[in-house]
Design a protein around this motif. Sequence first.
Motif: not given
Length: 241
Positions: A21-40
């Motif tokens: 559950t903790r790993q999934r929470h971390i992965v989902e946080a990373a996905v949110e940041l990728i979507e919000e950040s500059e491409p690449g």
Amino acid sequence: MPTADEPVSGHMARWERHNSTRQRHIVEAAVELIEESEPGADIPVQRIAKRAGLAKSVVYRQFTDKDDLDRRIRSFLLDQLTEILDAALNISDGTLEEILVRTIRSVADWATDHARLHEFMRRGPTDYDDAGIDAITSLKARISQRSHEIIFSIAQLLDADAQPFEHLPFAVVTMVEGTLSHWARDPSPTQDRAQVVQDLATYAWFVLDGAARSAGLVVDPKVPLVTVIDQLMAARSGAPL
């Protein structure tokens, strides 16, 4: 530590669920940041930890290093996309034309609505793969295999020659993914999303129809596929339609 009344196996199972559950929470946080950040953009572990509400050290207790985390993110996205495509490929719902359109549309929707995630998947492998191929290539292989299984199971039901379909799934999947990627990167596309999806569905149908006719099958793309299969089975057995 487990108590005297709690078996070690039960304690470990609970720990693993908490860990997962903790790993999934971390992965989902990373996905949110990728979507919000500059491409690449490369997202530092510190930012991911902060978004997840955890200390950086906790992230490194869950993942070996940044590469391990990136692989897990791609695996998460690969599984997410596979679920979407599995639902679209449901042959019990719709005509062949409808199935082709909705499957291709689901890829187009995800690739354009989540362009940064799509690009991130191209940048490296998942943790399912040790060969080093990128996650998009893994996705193409996975969907090709699912499509292959569907087509060959139908051919087996109809006692038809499956040879003409051998390379068809990979050819169609590669055509669709390559064309959509090219379209998505075009700064001034001449077609909108609906038009390119419809064109690709038409091309896919031409290829599928040619292979079906090579196997002695004539398929109406505008009739529910389950009805088409029933009709072909009846015709091959000599039963009245």
